[in-house]
Design a protein around this motif. Sequence first.
Motif, short mmCIF file in Angstrom:
data_model
loop_
_atom_site.label_atom_id
_atom_site.label_comp_id
_atom_site.label_asym_id
_atom_site.label_seq_id
_atom_site.Cartn_x
_atom_site.Cartn_y
_atom_site.Cartn_z
N LEU A 67 50.96 40.68 41.30
CA LEU A 67 51.14 39.32 41.82
C LEU A 67 49.87 38.51 41.57
CD1 LEU A 67 52.62 37.16 43.58
CD2 LEU A 67 51.67 38.30 45.59
N VAL A 68 50.05 37.34 40.97
CA VAL A 68 48.92 36.43 40.76
C VAL A 68 49.11 35.24 41.69
CG1 VAL A 68 47.61 35.06 39.09
CG2 VAL A 68 48.79 37.14 38.34
N GLU A 125 33.91 43.45 40.70
CA GLU A 125 34.36 44.35 41.77
C GLU A 125 35.79 44.04 42.20
OE1 GLU A 125 30.02 45.23 43.84
OE2 GLU A 125 31.18 43.48 44.44
N ASN A 126 36.14 42.74 42.17
CA ASN A 126 37.51 42.36 42.49
C ASN A 126 38.48 42.99 41.51
OD1 ASN A 126 38.51 40.19 44.55
ND2 ASN A 126 36.39 39.64 44.08
N ILE A 127 38.12 42.93 40.23
CA ILE A 127 39.02 43.44 39.19
C ILE A 127 39.10 44.96 39.23
CG2 ILE A 127 39.40 43.53 36.69
CD1 ILE A 127 38.00 40.76 36.57
N SER A 128 37.96 45.59 39.56
CA SER A 128 37.97 47.06 39.55
C SER A 128 38.58 47.66 40.81
CB SER A 128 36.55 47.60 39.37
OG SER A 128 35.78 47.35 40.52
N LEU A 129 38.71 46.85 41.88
CA LEU A 129 39.16 47.40 43.17
C LEU A 129 40.51 48.15 43.08
CD1 LEU A 129 38.68 47.79 46.20
CD2 LEU A 129 39.77 45.59 46.58
N PRO A 130 41.56 47.53 42.53
CA PRO A 130 42.84 48.27 42.47
C PRO A 130 42.74 49.55 41.65
CG PRO A 130 43.00 46.21 41.25
CD PRO A 130 41.72 46.16 42.01
N LEU A 131 41.97 49.49 40.55
CA LEU A 131 41.78 50.69 39.72
C LEU A 131 41.10 51.79 40.51
CD1 LEU A 131 40.42 49.34 36.32
CD2 LEU A 131 42.47 50.70 36.64
N TRP A 155 38.69 29.44 36.44
CA TRP A 155 38.26 30.82 36.22
C TRP A 155 38.69 31.74 37.36
CZ3 TRP A 155 37.04 31.81 31.46
CH2 TRP A 155 36.54 30.79 30.66
N GLN A 156 38.77 31.19 38.56
CA GLN A 156 39.25 32.02 39.68
C GLN A 156 40.68 32.49 39.42
OE1 GLN A 156 38.82 30.56 43.65
NE2 GLN A 156 36.67 30.08 43.43
N LYS A 157 41.49 31.57 38.89
CA LYS A 157 42.88 31.95 38.60
C LYS A 157 42.91 33.03 37.52
CE LYS A 157 45.77 28.10 39.81
NZ LYS A 157 47.01 27.47 39.43
N ARG A 158 42.05 32.88 36.54
CA ARG A 158 42.02 33.84 35.44
C ARG A 158 41.57 35.22 35.96
NH1 ARG A 158 39.75 32.53 29.42
NH2 ARG A 158 40.63 30.49 29.86
N ALA A 159 40.59 35.20 36.88
CA ALA A 159 40.14 36.47 37.47
C ALA A 159 41.27 37.09 38.30
CB ALA A 159 38.91 36.25 38.35
N GLY A 160 42.07 36.25 38.94
CA GLY A 160 43.23 36.75 39.69
C GLY A 160 44.23 37.43 38.76
N LEU A 161 44.39 36.87 37.56
CA LEU A 161 45.29 37.48 36.57
C LEU A 161 44.72 38.83 36.12
CD1 LEU A 161 47.71 37.35 34.56
CD2 LEU A 161 46.18 36.20 32.95
N ALA A 162 43.39 38.85 35.89
CA ALA A 162 42.76 40.10 35.45
C ALA A 162 42.96 41.20 36.49
CB ALA A 162 41.26 39.87 35.22
N ARG A 163 42.80 40.84 37.76
CA ARG A 163 42.96 41.83 38.83
C ARG A 163 44.40 42.34 38.88
NH1 ARG A 163 41.78 39.85 44.83
NH2 ARG A 163 43.76 38.81 44.39
#
Lengths: 286, 265
Positions: B94-95, B109-115, B154-162
């Motif tokens: 979900l984005v 760290e946001n992006i790596s958290l789910p991993l 960029w926040q939205k893009r980081a949300g997509l990455a996560r």
Amino acid sequence: MQKGMATTLETPRGRGLAGMRLPESPTRAAGQLFFRALFTLQGLGAFALITLAVMLRKSGTAGKVIRPAIIAEIYRAGVRLLPMFLFVALGLGLVVIGQSVSWLTRVGAIEYLGSIMVLVVVRELGPLIAALLVLARVGTAHVVELGTARALGEVEALEALGIDPMHYIVVPRVVGMSVSVFALTIYLIAGALLSGWLWAFVQDVALTPGDYFRQLAGALGVIDFTLLAFKTLAFGFVIAVVTCYQGLAQPLRIEEVSGATVRAVAQSVAGCIGIDALVIILYLAA
Amino acid sequence: MSDVLSSTVPVITMTGVGISSLRDDQRVVVDGVHWEIRPGDFWLVAGLQGSGKTDLLMTLAGLMPPVSGEYRLFGEAMPIYDEVRSDARIRLGLVFEGGQLLNHLSVEENISLPLRYHRNLSHEEAQPEVFRLLQMLDLHEFAASPPSALGRNWQKRAGLARALALKPEILLLDNPIVGLDLRHTRWWMATLSALSHGHPWLGGRGVTLVVTAADPRLWGGMARQFAVLKDRRFAVLNSWGEVEAQGEELVREAIEEPSPEGGKN
């Protein structure tokens, strides 16, 4: 927090009772207060039980994420507060000794100085002051952080990632704060006992360090250590649960965060005093 | 293509679902949703502000239980809160409209958290995959920044990455291009098209997409299936031609009024 869980934990506070008109009579006001307290207690009890269940059930899950979070919390709620605690310990020793020495000298009972230090510092003031300082310095920050995170939708973001907010947010805080309050209390007590002798020495009390520590050792029993550990861990648990509950369990708007912080402080203090009373009963029964 | 994408079994099925508001669970915002999403679909759900688009996505993501009817994700009845079915849940990403990054963590760290959470990885162990994602989405220069230091684009893009970190099979995107500048809007359109048709990050397989937007026109050439939310109703319009031919007031409003997403096409 999962939507279903949050709904279960919501209390009528703020929706029904708090928004009501002024009570028509003192009896009605007392009744409202009683039921509000009852609902809060129910919500907090459920939250605490869920926290314990998650701690047990997920003890082996995502250890490489949760363990660093616990260590960070211990650093934040414990290690960083150590200088302040050593300063408070110095003051606490002065306060207790300063008041006691003149009276004990007057009645010729200076040999009870160690017993008074144990009674006042180890059993009562030490744990309570440690808990209140951690509440003021870290607990209130928890409510603000978590309330803001909830208001900004960060909790939903965690759920969307399949991460249980109780596990990721609450468990590290509960474990970290319990350990921190326990450890800081030990430091506070040790510092206060040491500074107590220093202040006694400054006041020309004829008490050698050996005599003083013999008095302390004589006044301390196994039950003191057992109940001290129970009490301080329970204080940390209560403060962490209350502050996380107020920050997380109910959907908040940004403007409600300050109110939640005030409630968390009041409920944490009430919880700690309740535990203290329970421990006094245990002392008396032992 | 993975098994799920080569099958025609619906990945999401809603039967008579009623959806409540995220802010007020007593208020039903959409009722009687009958909807099937098949692997490889690219849905656009159009609706004006307040029509319940976000609430629909939150229900699809399992964050809210349906107030009525039945919702199945990969055959599992939703919401799936219990542990044993969490594997099914994380096959869906979900984005959020604002990215909803965790402010106490850096972008990386946001992006790596789910991993890290789902695979029990240390920060170092998750680094190679996170670095790849950061590079792929041009986020590497913001890796160490806190989310609050980033602009909305960029926040939205980081949300997509996560959301992509766990390589989901279904991706839900809430108003992904609202408030973006033209360059970022183009980037999103190209990226979503690549995700739909097969993306290197996903090993060349396509992802099932559900996008919400107030203005359906921008998505006419991209999405393959369309639905409209209005007056608590959910209407499926299978193609862009059908959308244009519709006399629905919502569609007329969206086509005739100035777009809230950056002007008329």
